[in-house]
Design a protein around this motif. Structure first.
Motif, mmCIF file in Angstrom:
data_model
loop_
_atom_site.group_PDB
_atom_site.id
_atom_site.type_symbol
_atom_site.label_atom_id
_atom_site.label_comp_id
_atom_site.label_asym_id
_atom_site.label_seq_id
_atom_site.Cartn_x
_atom_site.Cartn_y
_atom_site.Cartn_z
ATOM 1 N N GLY A 160 45.051 37.489 37.979
ATOM 2 C CA GLY A 160 45.278 37.313 39.416
ATOM 3 C C GLY A 160 46.157 38.437 39.954
ATOM 4 O O GLY A 160 47.207 38.725 39.399
ATOM 5 N N THR A 161 45.692 39.097 40.993
ATOM 6 C CA THR A 161 46.507 40.127 41.668
ATOM 7 C C THR A 161 46.358 39.878 43.166
ATOM 8 O O THR A 161 45.422 39.186 43.593
ATOM 9 N N PRO A 162 47.232 40.467 43.977
ATOM 10 C CA PRO A 162 47.050 40.323 45.434
ATOM 11 C C PRO A 162 45.666 40.803 45.863
ATOM 12 O O PRO A 162 45.043 40.231 46.760
ATOM 13 N N TYR A 163 45.148 41.831 45.201
ATOM 14 C CA TYR A 163 43.819 42.367 45.546
ATOM 15 C C TYR A 163 42.728 41.321 45.275
ATOM 16 O O TYR A 163 41.886 41.055 46.135
ATOM 17 N N THR A 164 42.745 40.722 44.081
ATOM 18 C CA THR A 164 41.649 39.796 43.750
ATOM 19 C C THR A 164 41.687 38.557 44.649
ATOM 20 O O THR A 164 40.641 38.049 45.050
ATOM 21 N N ALA A 165 42.905 38.098 44.989
ATOM 22 C CA ALA A 165 42.993 36.906 45.852
ATOM 23 C C ALA A 165 42.339 37.194 47.195
ATOM 24 O O ALA A 165 41.556 36.390 47.726
ATOM 25 N N VAL A 166 42.627 38.360 47.745
ATOM 26 C CA VAL A 166 42.108 38.681 49.064
ATOM 27 C C VAL A 166 40.601 38.980 48.997
ATOM 28 O O VAL A 166 39.846 38.614 49.905
ATOM 29 N N SER A 213 43.375 56.544 48.514
ATOM 30 C CA SER A 213 42.007 57.015 48.265
ATOM 31 C C SER A 213 41.050 56.407 49.299
ATOM 32 O O SER A 213 41.350 55.371 49.901
ATOM 33 N N PRO A 214 39.883 57.043 49.488
ATOM 34 C CA PRO A 214 38.933 56.494 50.465
ATOM 35 C C PRO A 214 38.586 55.030 50.187
ATOM 36 O O PRO A 214 38.504 54.230 51.113
ATOM 37 N N ILE A 215 38.426 54.661 48.917
ATOM 38 C CA ILE A 215 38.013 53.267 48.656
ATOM 39 C C ILE A 215 39.153 52.301 48.985
ATOM 40 O O ILE A 215 38.923 51.209 49.518
ATOM 41 N N SER A 216 40.403 52.711 48.697
ATOM 42 C CA SER A 216 41.535 51.827 49.032
ATOM 43 C C SER A 216 41.654 51.681 50.547
ATOM 44 O O SER A 216 41.893 50.583 51.063
ATOM 45 N N ARG A 217 41.455 52.768 51.260
ATOM 46 C CA ARG A 217 41.528 52.700 52.720
ATOM 47 C C ARG A 217 40.357 51.885 53.277
ATOM 48 O O ARG A 217 40.491 51.154 54.254
ATOM 49 N N PHE A 218 39.199 52.009 52.610
ATOM 50 C CA PHE A 218 38.036 51.222 53.034
ATOM 51 C C PHE A 218 38.328 49.718 52.922
ATOM 52 O O PHE A 218 38.071 48.953 53.844
ATOM 53 N N TRP A 219 38.903 49.312 51.783
ATOM 54 C CA TRP A 219 39.156 47.875 51.619
ATOM 55 C C TRP A 219 40.214 47.389 52.592
ATOM 56 O O TRP A 219 40.068 46.321 53.216
ATOM 57 N N ALA A 220 41.286 48.164 52.767
ATOM 58 C CA ALA A 220 42.352 47.734 53.686
ATOM 59 C C ALA A 220 41.786 47.577 55.105
ATOM 60 O O ALA A 220 42.085 46.606 55.814
ATOM 61 N N ILE A 241 47.467 38.647 52.856
ATOM 62 C CA ILE A 241 46.703 39.859 53.236
ATOM 63 C C ILE A 241 47.649 41.060 53.306
ATOM 64 O O ILE A 241 47.346 42.136 52.775
ATOM 65 N N GLU A 242 48.811 40.865 53.918
ATOM 66 C CA GLU A 242 49.781 41.969 53.999
ATOM 67 C C GLU A 242 50.221 42.412 52.612
ATOM 68 O O GLU A 242 50.360 43.604 52.331
ATOM 69 N N GLU A 243 50.431 41.434 51.722
ATOM 70 C CA GLU A 243 50.862 41.769 50.358
ATOM 71 C C GLU A 243 49.776 42.592 49.651
ATOM 72 O O GLU A 243 50.064 43.577 48.947
ATOM 73 N N TYR A 247 50.067 46.262 48.111
ATOM 74 C CA TYR A 247 49.740 46.422 46.687
ATOM 75 C C TYR A 247 48.753 47.575 46.485
ATOM 76 O O TYR A 247 48.916 48.423 45.604
ATOM 77 N N LEU A 248 47.713 47.600 47.331
ATOM 78 C CA LEU A 248 46.697 48.669 47.228
ATOM 79 C C LEU A 248 47.313 50.044 47.377
ATOM 80 O O LEU A 248 46.829 51.012 46.802
ATOM 81 N N ASP A 249 48.360 50.116 48.176
ATOM 82 C CA ASP A 249 48.950 51.414 48.485
ATOM 83 C C ASP A 249 50.111 51.745 47.552
ATOM 84 O O ASP A 249 50.872 52.671 47.819
ATOM 85 N N SER A 250 50.239 50.992 46.460
ATOM 86 C CA SER A 250 51.389 51.203 45.577
ATOM 87 C C SER A 250 50.937 51.622 44.181
ATOM 88 O O SER A 250 49.776 51.429 43.801
ATOM 89 N N ASP A 251 51.890 52.147 43.415
ATOM 90 C CA ASP A 251 51.584 52.528 42.037
ATOM 91 C C ASP A 251 51.432 51.313 41.130
ATOM 92 O O ASP A 251 50.991 51.443 39.994
ATOM 93 N N GLU A 252 51.863 50.138 41.629
ATOM 94 C CA GLU A 252 51.724 48.892 40.854
ATOM 95 C C GLU A 252 50.270 48.474 40.702
ATOM 96 O O GLU A 252 49.926 47.686 39.841
ATOM 97 N N CYS A 253 49.409 48.954 41.603
ATOM 98 C CA CYS A 253 48.038 48.447 41.670
ATOM 99 C C CYS A 253 47.320 48.667 40.342
ATOM 100 O O CYS A 253 47.234 49.789 39.845
ATOM 101 N N ALA A 254 46.837 47.572 39.760
ATOM 102 C CA ALA A 254 46.122 47.669 38.488
ATOM 103 C C ALA A 254 44.854 46.816 38.561
ATOM 104 O O ALA A 254 44.450 46.204 37.583
#
Ligand SMILES: C[S@@+](CC[C@H](N)C(=O)[O-])C[C@H]1O[C@@H](n2cnc3c(N)ncnc32)[C@H](O)[C@@H]1O
Length: 290
Positions: A160-166, A213-220, A241-243, A247-254
């Motif tokens: 589970g990550t903030p990305y997968t939840a959203v 990256s383009p894909i991260s900006r696309f998802w946001a 959603i904000e989290e 997360y997408l814009d951070s180095d933590e994103c995995a």
């Protein structure tokens, strides 16, 4: 024709109505972020399938037209007809033919083409299986149908990550509002075979979720535009959603992005009952002289 059960499932709209309205500022830029993430992959596949000089091509749901233009500029094809239900974002250039049309219309029949291409379109159409059959009919003998759409690579073992939840809320929200359904996408090879195509195969590309990256900006951007649909699922709230955006814009994103599955199939050459197979149709068309 009686709609298939899933054609009735959408509640209040289609692509471009309840979500992804073209009159909302920035929608063209959102489509371009997706194009930036995937255009090179698409062009490499199309070139590997032999697309090049002499080919007449149909680009369905062409969006801003990046693939249409690269077919002309880089692959040197003979012609491209770019079709979309809304042409406002399509950048024109000499030699690019355009047509405003709804690909789900029963009378959609712009001719025969050696390449029929649709990227990130069918996943949004509740009539997808009927449309795949219709698009296969537009392929000239010896030509190819190439379909690309998003594929969800999560499973019940995905951390589970903030990305997968959203993303879960995104797919559910789009399904509830405009009938988008990516669960069908892995079936494309099977559906292409069912539409009478041969030499069917598929591949998946997963762009890395790197900050900025383009894909991260696309998802946001996509979450921003789908916010109401996502909140209505009850799976996420504004804070989630904000989290996920942070997360997408951070180095933590995995997290692993949804991928792009590309499936293709070839229309057999026509074989007359009493004679040898005909040569490939270099013009790419028999009906509309394309
Ligand atoms: C996500 S965009 C993809 C654009 C482009 N194919 C790309 O990959 O960059 C989806 C496009 O399909 C178009 N579209 C959606 N439903 C359509 C329909 N029923 N008939 C024709 N175009 C449609 C939209 O207007 C939009 O331009």
């Amino acid at each position: 024709m009686t709609p298939a059960p899933h054609e009735d499932a959408r509640s209040d709209g289609r692509y471009g109505q309840a979500v992804f309205r073209p009159d909302q500022e920035g929608e063209g830029a959102r489509i371009d972020f997706g194009a930036l993430a995937y255009d090179d992959i698409t062009m490499t596949r199309l070139r590997a399938l032999g697309v090049g000089p002499g080919w007449h091509c149909l680009d369905v749901g062409a969006g801003t037209g990046t693939v249409s233009r690269r077919l002309l500029d880089e692959a040197g094809v003979a012609s491209v007809l770019a079709v979309d239900r809304d042409l406002r974002f399509l950048t024109r250039r000499p030699g690019l033919d355009v047509l405003e049309a709804d690909v789900t219309a029963p009378d959609f029949d712009p001719g025969r083409f050696r390449l029929v291409h649709a990227r990130f379109v069918l996943m949004h159409l509740p009539e997808r299986d009927r449309v795949i059959t219709a698009l296969a009919e537009l392929v000239a003998p010896g030509g190819v149908l190439v379909l690309s759409d998003a594929v969800d690579l999560t499973s019940d073992r995905t951390p589970g990550t903030p990305y997968t939840a959203v993303m879960r809320a995104l797919w559910q929200g789009l399904r509830d509002t405009i009938g988008t359904d990516v669960s069908w996408v892995p079936s494309y090879p099977h559906l292409l075979r069912g539409a009478g195509l041969v030499s069917v195969a598929a591949e998946i590309h997963v762009p890395p979720l790197l900050p900025g990256s383009p894909i991260s900006r696309f998802w946001a951007d996509t979450w921003q535009r789908s916010r109401a649909a996502m909140l209505a699922t009850g799976l996420v709230d504004e804070a989630a959603i904000e989290e996920a955006v942070r997360y997408l814009d951070s180095d933590e994103c995995a997290a692993l992005s949804a991928g792009m599955l590309t499936a293709w199939g070839r229309k057999p050459e026509s074989v007359p009952p009493d004679g040898p197979p005909t040569a490939p149709d270099q013009s790419g068309g028999d009906r509309a002289a394309r």
